[in-house]
Design a protein around this motif. Sequence first.
Motif, PDB file in Angstrom:
ATOM      1  N   HIS A  21     -20.938 -30.830  52.762  1.00 47.79           N
ATOM      2  CA  HIS A  21     -20.969 -32.069  53.545  1.00 47.79           C
ATOM      3  C   HIS A  21     -22.022 -33.001  52.933  1.00 47.79           C
ATOM      4  O   HIS A  21     -22.980 -32.558  52.309  1.00 47.79           O
ATOM      5  N   SER A  38     -16.528 -34.638  57.426  1.00 49.58           N
ATOM      6  CA  SER A  38     -15.969 -33.435  58.058  1.00 49.58           C
ATOM      7  C   SER A  38     -14.439 -33.432  58.009  1.00 49.58           C
ATOM      8  O   SER A  38     -13.833 -32.368  57.900  1.00 49.58           O
ATOM      9  N   HIS A 195     -23.225 -44.836  62.041  1.00 49.99           N
ATOM     10  CA  HIS A 195     -22.265 -43.773  62.398  1.00 49.99           C
ATOM     11  C   HIS A 195     -21.961 -43.887  63.900  1.00 49.99           C
ATOM     12  O   HIS A 195     -22.873 -44.159  64.686  1.00 49.99           O
ATOM     13  N   GLU A 197     -21.791 -41.801  66.094  1.00 47.79           N
ATOM     14  CA  GLU A 197     -22.551 -40.888  66.956  1.00 47.79           C
ATOM     15  C   GLU A 197     -23.822 -41.566  67.485  1.00 47.79           C
ATOM     16  O   GLU A 197     -24.565 -40.976  68.265  1.00 47.79           O
ATOM     17  N   THR A 212     -19.334 -40.752  57.787  1.00 49.32           N
ATOM     18  CA  THR A 212     -20.213 -40.668  56.607  1.00 49.32           C
ATOM     19  C   THR A 212     -19.471 -41.179  55.360  1.00 49.32           C
ATOM     20  O   THR A 212     -20.026 -41.956  54.588  1.00 49.32           O
TER      21      THR A 212
END
Length: 299
Positions: A21, A38, A195, A197, A212
């Motif tokens: 990753h 991911s 991002h 999140e 990402t």
Amino acid sequence: MDVKEHIKKLKAERNAVILAHYYQSLEVQDVADQVGDSYALAKMAQSARQEVIVLCGVRFMAESAKILNPDKTVYLPASAAGCPMADMIEPDDVIKLREQYPDAAVVCYVNSSAAVKAVSDICCTSSSAERIVRSLPQRQVIFVPDQNLGSYVAKLVPDKEIILFPGYCPTHHRIAAADAETARNEHPNAKILAHPECREEVLEYADYIGSTAGILEQACNSKEKELIIGTEMGIVEILQRKLPDKRIYSLKSALICPNMKKTKLEHIERCLEGKADPVELTAEEMEGARLSLERMVSV
Ligand code: 13P
Ligand code: SF4
């Protein structure tokens, strides 16, 4: 023999592929065959032809690789590398939400355990969340476990009613609106790439919101000389290396995912030497989670 050379030799002997990753340390990325977000890692693992997959990331990523390609031996080099957001939800939480909203579909962010995926209808990643939610026939959607990604998607797909679960990523959730305000004042000419999140009030400052891989692509194609990155430091380091002519800042200092940084070259070496335990899941977890993951990959 130097550890990097040894990994290369063992990789050929064991017919292995190393996937990493973007949040992994640069030295780990340097020994990887492929690096991705991911979603890309799940697809790479699913189509891997090698006998052994070494997935340098956190546990849910290695579990997804095993579920999507069950005949392979899959290793998570740093066995203690979990995702705290994934640990915030249990299958029972999903079951209770289903009872409360019997007509809703359950969309589960891949940052979750196999057991939680098994009681969900479909998985998504940050790059596919909007597409997945749009693809569902149900109007009501229970989105677990990330409240920030869920509320970001709710804004993009206003015709759906999104029911949120209060999970979050400790690394991204730490960024406050005040940090974005400070960064914007310190670098008024820089674009902010963040991002999903991150908290909703932080995303309001962003010029671009994406996974990402999305942030990397956007930064590489950008004409701006200065960029502020609202995600883990790994992306900042990759961009500083890739784009030496640009000034790359972090939205907040020390934005590190400690679990992603647990992987060391020696762990990868141990896996390839056969001295580590491969990822094992129960038949029940594998079967239940496989459907949710395969639906995601096929949408
Ligand atoms: P990506 O899907 O963007 O790779 O993000 C994974 C992750 O864990 C972010 O915290
Ligand atoms: Fe989990 Fe956050 Fe680390 Fe991603 S950055 S693996 S969501 S803790």
